[in-house]
Design a protein around this motif. Structure first.
Motif, PDB file in Angstrom:
ATOM      1  N   LEU A  50      52.505  58.893  31.962  1.00  0.00           N
ATOM      2  CA  LEU A  50      52.810  57.480  32.144  1.00  0.00           C
ATOM      3  C   LEU A  50      52.278  56.703  30.943  1.00  0.00           C
ATOM      4  O   LEU A  50      51.234  57.044  30.388  1.00  0.00           O
ATOM      5  N   SER A  51      52.997  55.656  30.553  1.00  0.00           N
ATOM      6  CA  SER A  51      52.553  54.823  29.443  1.00  0.00           C
ATOM      7  C   SER A  51      51.314  54.040  29.870  1.00  0.00           C
ATOM      8  O   SER A  51      51.380  53.187  30.755  1.00  0.00           O
ATOM      9  N   THR A  52      50.177  54.356  29.233  1.00  0.00           N
ATOM     10  CA  THR A  52      48.869  53.900  29.706  1.00  0.00           C
ATOM     11  C   THR A  52      48.173  53.055  28.640  1.00  0.00           C
ATOM     12  O   THR A  52      47.948  53.509  27.523  1.00  0.00           O
ATOM     13  N   LEU A  53      47.839  51.826  29.005  1.00  0.00           N
ATOM     14  CA  LEU A  53      47.032  50.966  28.146  1.00  0.00           C
ATOM     15  C   LEU A  53      45.571  51.264  28.442  1.00  0.00           C
ATOM     16  O   LEU A  53      45.111  51.083  29.568  1.00  0.00           O
ATOM     17  N   ILE A  54      44.831  51.720  27.432  1.00  0.00           N
ATOM     18  CA  ILE A  54      43.448  52.164  27.615  1.00  0.00           C
ATOM     19  C   ILE A  54      42.512  51.114  27.023  1.00  0.00           C
ATOM     20  O   ILE A  54      42.600  50.782  25.836  1.00  0.00           O
ATOM     21  N   VAL A  55      41.615  50.609  27.873  1.00  0.00           N
ATOM     22  CA  VAL A  55      40.792  49.456  27.507  1.00  0.00           C
ATOM     23  C   VAL A  55      39.312  49.779  27.695  1.00  0.00           C
ATOM     24  O   VAL A  55      38.865  50.051  28.821  1.00  0.00           O
ATOM     25  N   PRO A  56      38.502  49.748  26.620  1.00  0.00           N
ATOM     26  CA  PRO A  56      37.060  49.991  26.754  1.00  0.00           C
ATOM     27  C   PRO A  56      36.336  48.764  27.304  1.00  0.00           C
ATOM     28  O   PRO A  56      36.576  47.640  26.868  1.00  0.00           O
ATOM     29  N   ILE A  57      35.444  48.998  28.263  1.00  0.00           N
ATOM     30  CA  ILE A  57      34.640  47.928  28.879  1.00  0.00           C
ATOM     31  C   ILE A  57      33.168  48.201  28.571  1.00  0.00           C
ATOM     32  O   ILE A  57      32.736  49.352  28.485  1.00  0.00           O
ATOM     33  N   THR A  58      32.395  47.147  28.428  1.00  0.00           N
ATOM     34  CA  THR A  58      31.024  47.286  27.932  1.00  0.00           C
ATOM     35  C   THR A  58      30.086  48.040  28.879  1.00  0.00           C
ATOM     36  O   THR A  58      29.231  48.802  28.430  1.00  0.00           O
ATOM     37  N   ASP A  59      30.219  47.830  30.211  1.00  0.00           N
ATOM     38  CA  ASP A  59      29.214  48.383  31.124  1.00  0.00           C
ATOM     39  C   ASP A  59      29.786  48.559  32.518  1.00  0.00           C
ATOM     40  O   ASP A  59      30.875  48.056  32.847  1.00  0.00           O
ATOM     41  N   LEU A  60      29.052  49.288  33.352  1.00  0.00           N
ATOM     42  CA  LEU A  60      29.498  49.618  34.707  1.00  0.00           C
ATOM     43  C   LEU A  60      29.642  48.375  35.574  1.00  0.00           C
ATOM     44  O   LEU A  60      30.631  48.230  36.312  1.00  0.00           O
ATOM     45  N   GLU A  61      28.674  47.478  35.518  1.00  0.00           N
ATOM     46  CA  GLU A  61      28.745  46.270  36.350  1.00  0.00           C
ATOM     47  C   GLU A  61      30.020  45.479  36.062  1.00  0.00           C
ATOM     48  O   GLU A  61      30.699  45.000  36.987  1.00  0.00           O
ATOM     49  N   SER A  62      30.364  45.369  34.788  1.00  0.00           N
ATOM     50  CA  SER A  62      31.554  44.608  34.414  1.00  0.00           C
ATOM     51  C   SER A  62      32.841  45.275  34.889  1.00  0.00           C
ATOM     52  O   SER A  62      33.773  44.614  35.360  1.00  0.00           O
ATOM     53  N   ILE A  63      32.893  46.599  34.783  1.00  0.00           N
ATOM     54  CA  ILE A  63      34.104  47.302  35.199  1.00  0.00           C
ATOM     55  C   ILE A  63      34.302  47.195  36.716  1.00  0.00           C
ATOM     56  O   ILE A  63      35.436  47.124  37.209  1.00  0.00           O
ATOM     57  N   LEU A  64      33.188  47.135  37.451  1.00  0.00           N
ATOM     58  CA  LEU A  64      33.281  47.053  38.911  1.00  0.00           C
ATOM     59  C   LEU A  64      33.668  45.661  39.391  1.00  0.00           C
ATOM     60  O   LEU A  64      34.163  45.510  40.515  1.00  0.00           O
ATOM     61  N   THR A  65      33.461  44.650  38.566  1.00  0.00           N
ATOM     62  CA  THR A  65      33.758  43.280  38.988  1.00  0.00           C
ATOM     63  C   THR A  65      35.207  42.877  38.729  1.00  0.00           C
ATOM     64  O   THR A  65      35.625  41.792  39.122  1.00  0.00           O
ATOM     65  N   ILE A  66      35.994  43.720  38.073  1.00  0.00           N
ATOM     66  CA  ILE A  66      37.392  43.377  37.793  1.00  0.00           C
ATOM     67  C   ILE A  66      38.158  43.211  39.102  1.00  0.00           C
ATOM     68  O   ILE A  66      38.147  44.085  39.971  1.00  0.00           O
ATOM     69  N   LYS A  67      38.813  42.062  39.237  1.00  0.00           N
ATOM     70  CA  LYS A  67      39.655  41.788  40.411  1.00  0.00           C
ATOM     71  C   LYS A  67      40.968  41.196  39.919  1.00  0.00           C
ATOM     72  O   LYS A  67      41.127  39.979  39.825  1.00  0.00           O
ATOM     73  N   ALA A  68      41.892  42.081  39.603  1.00  0.00           N
ATOM     74  CA  ALA A  68      43.159  41.662  39.012  1.00  0.00           C
ATOM     75  C   ALA A  68      44.131  41.185  40.085  1.00  0.00           C
ATOM     76  O   ALA A  68      44.089  41.638  41.235  1.00  0.00           O
ATOM     77  N   ASN A  69      45.020  40.284  39.689  1.00  0.00           N
ATOM     78  CA  ASN A  69      46.080  39.791  40.564  1.00  0.00           C
ATOM     79  C   ASN A  69      47.321  40.662  40.384  1.00  0.00           C
ATOM     80  O   ASN A  69      47.766  40.889  39.256  1.00  0.00           O
TER      81      ASN A  69
END
Length: 301
Positions: free
Chosen positions: A165-184
């Motif tokens: 699958l065509s995948t956009l790969i995005v680096p995030i700084t830390d675990l807390e930040s990655i867990l807080t993502i709430k996309a619409n």
């Protein structure tokens, strides 16, 4: 009325997590079901499973596979492939001692390693990777993900890689930040279609358990749902990303995946050289069968 052999199987599940649910229709041949029926079943199962795989045995160790979400056909679905091949090997004694199987998919012919005896798992060779040059506006992407743009790690590249699958790969700084993502869902779906990508995978090397290597989350709005809790194709693209950026030095990578701090799913990645001497990423894991029975399609007269 038509009826089909059906199972609901959770791929990549662990003692602490639920895995990723897949529906699974076993056929004598793929021509036994129409494309409209494949889509109809996937629509009816929306919210119960993320994708439905349709499989038919075409040789002693060879299978045809197709996949559908509630929205459309999926070229390749990693978690459904894990679920189906794990179950086929587990339930068919004629396959138990065959070390390598072959599957025919829309993304080519792929090999499946039977590792039941060693690790109660199967490993699937991912499709050949394709990279795409894409200019990403970090601020816009952060807005669509619902995250502060400073939490996107600009020390590493943002890339588009297709390994199923065509995948956009995005680096995030830390675990807390990655867990807080709430996309619409609707906003992210529009963004993915505008960028001509199937899914978005975010990652960080900051993990919950030190024995693991990365935490990922995968968003799949173009297939009708916001988050994929455990993926084969997305993490395979991530594996190629790590290889391209010299970030993979071990034999096996262990990935925590989903948005739960403790109850994460586990996906394994390994490197393998194919018959053309190309380096490929293999993804692996096990599965748990939750439901088994008949799926019935009724037709109005």
């Amino acid at each position: 009325m038509k009826e089909y052999n059906f199972k609901k199987i959770d791929a990549f599940a662990t003692e602490k997590s639920d895995g990723n649910p897949a529906g699974y229709i076993l056929l004598d041949k793929l021509d036994d079901i129409s494309e409209s029926e494949m889509l109809q079943i996937a629509k009816e199962l929306k919210g119960f499973v993320n994708e439905v795989g349709y499989v038919a045995k075409v040789g002693e160790r060879e299978f045809d596979l197709r996949y559908y979400s509630s929205e459309r056909e999926v070229d390749f679905c990693g978690h459904a492939t894990i679920a189906i091949l794990y179950d086929l090997i587990k339930s068919d004694n004629s396959l138990a001692n065959i070390p390598t199987l072959t599957i025919n998919t829309n993304k080519g012919i792929l090999s499946v390693e039977n590792r039941f005896k060693e690790s109660d798992s199967v490993f699937i060779m991912s499709p050949k990777p394709q990279t795409k040059d894409t200019i990403i506006n970090v601020g816009e992407l952060a807005n669509k993900l619902g995250i502060d743009k400073l939490k996107i790690n600009t020390d590493l590249p943002i890339s588009v890689i297709n390994a199923g699958l065509s995948t956009l790969i995005v680096p995030i700084t830390d675990l807390e930040s990655i867990l807080t993502i709430k996309a619409n869902l609707d906003q992210l779906k529009e963004y993915c279609f505008s960028m001509e990508i199937d899914i978005i995978e975010v990652f960080t090397s900051n993990v919950r358990e030190k024995i693991n290597d990365y935490r990922t989350r995968v968003f799949a709005p173009t297939f009708g749902y916001i988050e994929d809790p455990a993926t084969g194709s997305g993490n395979s693209a991530f594996g190629y990303y790590l290889i391209n950026n010299n970030l993979w030095s071990t034999e096996t990578l262990t990935i925590e995946q989903n948005g739960l701090i403790d109850n994460f799913n586990i996906v394994k990645l390994q490197k393998q050289i194919d018959e053309n001497n190309n380096q490929r990423v293999c993804f692996g894991g096990g599965a748990i069968t939750r439901i088994e029975g008949k799926y019935i399609i009724n037709y109005m007269r």
